[in-house]
Motif scaffolding. Structure first.
Motif, short mmCIF file in Angstrom:
data_model
loop_
_atom_site.label_atom_id
_atom_site.label_comp_id
_atom_site.label_asym_id
_atom_site.label_seq_id
_atom_site.Cartn_x
_atom_site.Cartn_y
_atom_site.Cartn_z
N ARG A 87 -3.62 -0.50 -2.53
CA ARG A 87 -4.43 0.59 -1.96
C ARG A 87 -3.56 1.83 -1.80
O ARG A 87 -2.38 1.73 -1.53
CB ARG A 87 -5.00 0.20 -0.58
CG ARG A 87 -5.91 1.27 0.04
CD ARG A 87 -6.27 0.87 1.46
NE ARG A 87 -7.19 -0.25 1.48
CZ ARG A 87 -8.49 -0.15 1.81
NH1 ARG A 87 -8.99 1.03 2.10
NH2 ARG A 87 -9.25 -1.21 1.83
N ARG A 88 -4.19 3.00 -2.02
CA ARG A 88 -3.50 4.27 -1.81
C ARG A 88 -4.39 5.14 -0.94
O ARG A 88 -5.57 5.32 -1.21
CB ARG A 88 -3.22 4.96 -3.15
CG ARG A 88 -2.44 6.27 -3.02
CD ARG A 88 -2.44 7.03 -4.34
NE ARG A 88 -1.95 6.20 -5.43
CZ ARG A 88 -2.19 6.47 -6.72
NH1 ARG A 88 -2.92 7.50 -7.05
NH2 ARG A 88 -1.69 5.69 -7.66
N THR A 89 -3.78 5.71 0.12
CA THR A 89 -4.51 6.58 1.04
C THR A 89 -3.84 7.94 1.05
O THR A 89 -2.62 8.04 1.12
CB THR A 89 -4.50 5.99 2.47
OG1 THR A 89 -5.01 4.66 2.44
CG2 THR A 89 -5.34 6.85 3.41
N THR A 90 -4.64 9.00 0.97
CA THR A 90 -4.11 10.36 1.05
C THR A 90 -4.61 11.00 2.34
O THR A 90 -5.80 10.95 2.65
CB THR A 90 -4.56 11.21 -0.15
OG1 THR A 90 -4.13 10.57 -1.36
CG2 THR A 90 -3.96 12.61 -0.08
N VAL A 91 -3.70 11.58 3.11
CA VAL A 91 -4.06 12.16 4.40
C VAL A 91 -3.36 13.51 4.54
O VAL A 91 -2.25 13.71 4.04
CB VAL A 91 -3.67 11.20 5.56
CG1 VAL A 91 -2.18 10.93 5.57
CG2 VAL A 91 -4.13 11.72 6.91
N ILE A 141 0.78 5.47 1.37
CA ILE A 141 0.14 6.58 2.08
C ILE A 141 0.81 7.86 1.60
O ILE A 141 2.03 8.02 1.73
CB ILE A 141 0.26 6.44 3.60
CG1 ILE A 141 -0.51 5.20 4.09
CG2 ILE A 141 -0.28 7.69 4.30
CD1 ILE A 141 -0.34 4.91 5.57
N ASP A 180 -4.70 12.44 12.49
CA ASP A 180 -5.11 11.68 11.32
C ASP A 180 -3.98 10.78 10.83
O ASP A 180 -4.21 9.63 10.41
CB ASP A 180 -5.53 12.63 10.18
CG ASP A 180 -6.83 13.36 10.49
OD1 ASP A 180 -7.52 12.94 11.42
OD2 ASP A 180 -7.13 14.34 9.79
N GLU A 216 0.84 -1.19 0.00
CA GLU A 216 0.00 0.00 0.00
C GLU A 216 0.88 1.24 0.00
O GLU A 216 2.08 1.17 0.23
CB GLU A 216 -0.93 0.02 1.22
CG GLU A 216 -1.92 -1.13 1.24
CD GLU A 216 -2.99 -0.97 2.32
OE1 GLU A 216 -3.06 0.12 2.95
OE2 GLU A 216 -3.76 -1.93 2.53
N VAL A 271 -4.20 6.68 10.63
CA VAL A 271 -4.08 5.94 9.38
C VAL A 271 -2.88 4.98 9.43
O VAL A 271 -2.94 3.88 8.87
CB VAL A 271 -3.99 6.89 8.16
CG1 VAL A 271 -2.60 7.51 8.00
CG2 VAL A 271 -4.40 6.18 6.88
N THR A 282 1.00 11.98 1.96
CA THR A 282 0.69 12.98 2.97
C THR A 282 0.79 14.39 2.40
O THR A 282 1.49 14.63 1.41
CB THR A 282 1.64 12.86 4.17
OG1 THR A 282 2.94 13.32 3.79
CG2 THR A 282 1.74 11.41 4.65
N GLU A 328 -4.22 2.02 11.43
CA GLU A 328 -5.25 1.26 10.71
C GLU A 328 -4.66 0.43 9.58
O GLU A 328 -4.90 -0.78 9.48
CB GLU A 328 -6.28 2.23 10.13
CG GLU A 328 -7.33 1.54 9.26
CD GLU A 328 -8.12 2.51 8.41
OE1 GLU A 328 -8.73 2.05 7.42
OE2 GLU A 328 -8.13 3.73 8.71
N ARG A 329 -3.87 1.05 8.71
CA ARG A 329 -3.38 0.34 7.53
C ARG A 329 -2.30 -0.67 7.89
O ARG A 329 -2.10 -1.65 7.16
CB ARG A 329 -2.85 1.32 6.48
CG ARG A 329 -3.86 2.31 5.94
CD ARG A 329 -5.23 1.72 5.62
NE ARG A 329 -5.15 0.52 4.82
CZ ARG A 329 -6.11 -0.40 4.77
NH1 ARG A 329 -7.19 -0.28 5.52
NH2 ARG A 329 -5.97 -1.46 4.00
#
Length: 424
Positions: A38-42, A6, A48, A4, A52, A8, A55-56
């Motif tokens: 999966r890609r998450t942007t925060v 993340i 936060d 994955e 994250v 930022t 969680e990930r």
């Protein structure tokens, strides 16, 4: 291995900058046989980031974290990771020495805030950044390794190639049983392409995807597993048969990249005379190293006077036919080619809008010509209800496709599904 990413930063989350790092990373890892799942942007908010990370890290095996390693108050990735681990931040003496040496070597005084970049979570493994001041590091949390990299693109890319890929290869068995092929198309909409390809029966593990990047639509043939990979040639034959001339390049991002590849080392030369495209053709080519070996010149002859004085367009041609006409662009192309006796020359003249159109030549009318040593090919296309930028980029793409087809010995003028032409 489940990978994955993340990303930022408030500017990324708010869309103030385009996250090119993420696209590059996914594509680069795909070439290594690893699919980013999966890609998450925060944003730059400590709570936060901590949330994250926690969680990930329970779901992934490896997470690449990009950004937030700078010296300013909104660079919070390192602090957030320490909080997620329940650890203190500890100064890494090796990186502090590297920082001090870097500033001394460059004749600069190190600000106090830069010392923040030498602080790492207590259990972190330092990861070298050979071209910047932000120290990378890796930390194990729950089931995942989190690998932290700076957001500066050239620093990030070098660390991925030199540190991250070896890092995962040492710790995981990379099967490499995925494969991706890309086909660049021009002149048909996404729905038309999908309708044409609907007849294909895909074996298990093979998928067809679409990515709009105007003026092109990219078709992606993706295979998971060795059995699916073995079927790719067969499916590719069906895609080519069904789409025909709509496919203009393989595994290229733009037609300019395809033209560069065809001209580089070919011994052929090119000149360009642009009006409505305003240097877009030339600019896209000179973005590639080595283009000087074939690219003679790019002339932006925007006003009629420059068309006459620079390219030798006849004043009576402009008076009788107008600047946006087959006759004018043919003379522009011939004039550009003749200056340095280039093998090829492209010329464009059109009404990009939003104003300037007439009943006979509405906004979106563009004339394009390709001059060769054997003759001139020309056409006038209609691009109604497109934005100014899209008229220019579509015209550039059609001009490139005319040249591409000539270089390959194919018919230069063809019908495009969504791009209509004025008939002579």
């Amino acid at each position: 291995m489940k990978l994955e990413m993340i990303c930022t930063g408030e500017e990324v989350l708010a869309g103030q900058i385009v996250d090119t790092n993420a696209a590059w990373f996914s594509n680069t890892l795909m070439e290594q046989g690893v699919e980013c799942q999966r890609r998450t942007t925060v944003g730059d908010r400590l709570e936060d980031l901590v949330a994250v990370f926690k969680e990930r890290s329970t779901e992934a095996d490896v997470i690449l974290v990009n950004g937030g390693l700078g010296p300013t108050s909104d660079d919070l990735s390192t602090e957030a990771m320490a909080l997620a681990k329940g650890e203190d931040l500890v100064e890494n003496s090796l990186w502090r020495n590297r920082l001090e040496s870097w500033f001394t070597r460059n004749g600069r005084v190190m600000a106090e805030s830069n010392l923040k970049q030498a602080l790492l979570p207590e259990s972190a493994i330092m990861i070298d950044n050979p071209v910047g001041t932000a120290c990378g590091f890796a930390v194990k949390l729950n089931r995942a390794w989190l690998f932290f990299t700076p957001g500066v693109p050239f620093e990030f890319k070098q660390m991925v190639k030199e540190q991250f890929i070896p890092f995962i290869n040492e710790r995981f068995e990379i099967a490499g049983d995925v494969s991706l092929r890309k086909y660049l198309t021009l002149g048909q909409g996404e729905s038309s392409l999908a309708d044409a390809l609907e007849a294909i029966v895909l074996p298990e593990g093979l998928t067809i995807g679409y990515r709009t990047s105007m003026p092109h639509i990219e078709i992606k043939l993706f295979a998971r597993g060795l059995s699916a990979i073995s079927e790719m040639d067969n499916i590719e034959k069906q895609i080519r048969f069904l789409l025909g001339t709509a496919i203009v390049a393989d595994n290229k991002k733009t037609l300019a990249e395809e033209i560069h590849g065809l001209l580089l080392g070919s011994g052929s030369s090119l000149s360009v005379a642009e009006s409505c495209t305003g240097g877009m053709i030339a600019s896209q080519l000179v973005a590639f190293a080595g283009s000087s070996s074939y690219f003679h010149q790019g002339l932006i002859t925007y006003c009629n006077e420059s068309k006459v004085k620079v390219l030798g367009v006849k004043a009576e041609t402009l008076d009788y036919h107008g600047a946006v006409s087959i006759e004018t662009v043919e003379e522009m192309a011939n004039g550009a080619r003749a200056i340095l006796d280039s093998d090829y020359a492209l010329a464009t003249s059109g009404i990009a809008g939003p104003t300037g159109g007439t009943d006979n030549k509405p906004v979106g009318t563009v004339a394009i010509a390709l001059a060769t040593k054997g003759g001139v090919y020309s056409q006038m296309i209609k691009l109604p209800r497109r934005s100014r930028d899209l008229v220019r980029s579509l015209s550039t793409a059609v001009a490139f496709d005319m040249l591409r087809r000539a270089l390959l010995g194919e018919a230069v003028i063809i019908d495009y599904g969504s791009i209509s032409r004025f008939k002579k």
